[in-house]
Design an enzyme around this catalytic site. Sequence first.
Site, PDB file in Angstrom:
ATOM      1  N   ASP B 303       0.843  -1.201   0.000  1.00 38.88           N
ATOM      2  CA  ASP B 303       0.000   0.000   0.000  1.00 38.88           C
ATOM      3  C   ASP B 303       0.880   1.253   0.000  1.00 38.88           C
ATOM      4  O   ASP B 303       0.646   2.200   0.742  1.00 38.88           O
ATOM      5  CB  ASP B 303      -0.966  -0.003   1.187  1.00 38.88           C
ATOM      6  CG  ASP B 303      -2.006   1.111   1.059  1.00 38.88           C
ATOM      7  OD1 ASP B 303      -2.245   1.550  -0.085  1.00 38.88           O
ATOM      8  OD2 ASP B 303      -2.569   1.529   2.080  1.00 38.88           O
ATOM      9  N   HIS B 304       1.892   1.209  -0.839  1.00 42.29           N
ATOM     10  CA  HIS B 304       2.854   2.313  -0.964  1.00 42.29           C
ATOM     11  C   HIS B 304       2.127   3.609  -1.306  1.00 42.29           C
ATOM     12  O   HIS B 304       1.481   3.710  -2.348  1.00 42.29           O
ATOM     13  CB  HIS B 304       3.844   1.951  -2.072  1.00 42.29           C
ATOM     14  CG  HIS B 304       4.942   2.944  -2.260  1.00 42.29           C
ATOM     15  ND1 HIS B 304       6.014   3.025  -1.408  1.00 42.29           N
ATOM     16  CD2 HIS B 304       5.143   3.884  -3.217  1.00 42.29           C
ATOM     17  CE1 HIS B 304       6.841   3.975  -1.824  1.00 42.29           C
ATOM     18  NE2 HIS B 304       6.326   4.511  -2.926  1.00 42.29           N
TER      19      HIS B 304
END
Lengths: 315, 422
Positions: B303-304
């Site tokens: 979930d950069h």
Amino acid sequence: MTPFEGYEFTKRHCLDISDFNRADIENLLALGAHYSDLNVQKHGPRDALAGKTLINLFFENSTRTEKSFELAGKRLGADVISMQIGSSSVKKGETLLDTAATLNAMNPDLLVVRHGCSSAPSLLAQKVSCSVINAGDGMHAHPTQALLDALTLRQAFDGDFSGIRIAICGDVLHSRVARSNVQLLNMLGAEVRLVGPPTLIPTDADQWGVDVFHDMKSGLAGCDVIMMLRLQMERMSGAFVPSKREYFHYYGLDRTKLTYAKDGALVMHPGPMNRGVEISSNIADDPDVSLITQQVAAGVAIRMAVLHALSEGIR
Amino acid sequence: MSALTLTDIRIMDPESGRDEVGHVLIEDGRIAALGDTPVRGEVIDGHRLTCAPGLIDARVKAGEPGQENRETLATAAKAALAGGVTQIVVQPQTEPIIDDLSLVDFILRKGEALDVDVHVAGALTKGLDGRTMTEIGLMTDAGAVFFASGPNPVEDAQIMRRLMAYSATFNALISNSPVTPALSNGTCAHESDVSARLGLPAAPAISERIMAERDMALAELTGGRLLLDLISSAETVDSVRRVKGRDIDVSASVSINHLALNELDIGDYRTFAKLDPPLREERDRQALLRGVEDGTIDIIVSDHDPQSAGRKRLPFAEAAPGAVGLELLLAVGLKLAAEEELDLMAFLRAVTINPADLLGLKGGRLSVGAPADLVIFSETDPWVLDSEALLSRSKNTPFDDRRMTGRVRHTIKAGRIVYSAT
């Protein structure tokens, strides 16, 4: 005169294909074929409906259906009036049954009804004392369109199209034409398929005695006839399909997709067409492929047949 | 003919379950032999090291186009390789939003120049408005690997139903954010005694479960393929586990942050631990770990989400949620494994073969003939995370100053060493 040799047609209304049995349908188609002869249609005796009154009651806009009923009535000698209700009494708050009572007081013999709600014509039929013909109700039925399609197919396949494979393609969900055609073509022994995106095919349509496909390639395989349906533009806004471009790419009938069907396959469309959305112009206008003009011509003939047959019960 | 051999290395391949010490021979960009093989070409001594398939991170915001100050595809690629990630799937919430096939094409072309494989998740609705279907068929043909709702869910059930029914024709995967807006709008924390004490507007965990249950029911109705995007609560894990026993095509993702952190990491309003969905209770974290191990949760993502310091140094409710994670996905996973919180093979499965199978990607496996995309790491190297040392253009991470165990040594893409730790 009686319309049918040795057959007593006893039906009072034409509301749905399921009102009729196979013999009724065969006789209606035979009479339709009789009226397809332009000499008979235009120059024959105009006494079948002489002295009868036909009222066209259209709660939805229509051009071809309304005018073909009007012409059919006139060619059989009836007095014809057409009412566009969408723009009159209903806006003033009159209910359907109020309108029915008003019309009934004018003593018509035949009432042709189109309405946006499924079952409106059958509700009217219970309240008036004349024959009612359904010219399209909601998403339910359009029996005379199915009959004219069957008549067109009979003529294209030399009188018998049992066993042929027909794909009905596109917006089946909202189509009364598709529903009536499924019933009638099944009754007459054709193999019917429905092809369209899952958003435009009714849930459990596979239980109608048809095969359901979601892509044109497998859906059209081996088909003798492709019946394209009109995609309503208001459904283009991304609710059912993303865009015209994507719809035409995957479901619009063009020369490439036509090759998926049997060689020499014929194309039908109930009209009005969206060129470049569900069908490309070069197919719609190709007389070797398209039956669309024949469908319109069959419309007047089959409506003469239906009016004539029903009038037998009026006496 | 270029050759590279990794010698005496622990080979971990989640696809086959292989876990043994041996050699890996790489020739011409592909894995040529595994295990007891001759040593050829260049040699990397793998003694006390481990190799696994290059990671696939299915949820990356790259900032490009439109927010290049936070991250570009090129900086994201560097960060990815430093983290052992060889394939990334960028999310559609860029400026403009990726809701058209020309934008899918733009990203894929940009990605061709990079050492990581760049894939695209297309927007599920036009402008992510939650209402208007995008050209799912044409975008699938253009290469989009799935379709995402973005940060906000498709709220209208009828629209979600049609999206799922329509996409089923193209066998396209639909990802929706399991959030019930009526319960979650305007909140920034998990509803519990902690958030109550902090005085933060909070949403109950069932906000997630209600939407997840709805979408799973729609998947059953339509036959569509559903990905529950970032689940975070014990209740949702239970729901998904129940549904997975039936013939419904449902998968779920979790972020590495939610496997490693809980609401206490917010501490004294630490906005770097402000995430979406919010961090929840320890029992939720434990349930998520068990969900990964038993396969209820299919994929783990970083979930950069690069954010500038300016968007983080704000009062908690006003700060942007999100954390960078490309460089930390594997490192945090190794830390969880070293602390015996999560089985290493289960972790690797959720970042390699599972996303590859779910999204139809090559790679994600170590088998003869497969592309030689590998990560080589130590399971035991101790280090302290310094956020300033991250290669990502943004440095927002909740793991700053944390003690870590296990670190990437080399990343190999198509047989070429594309990253080595200094």
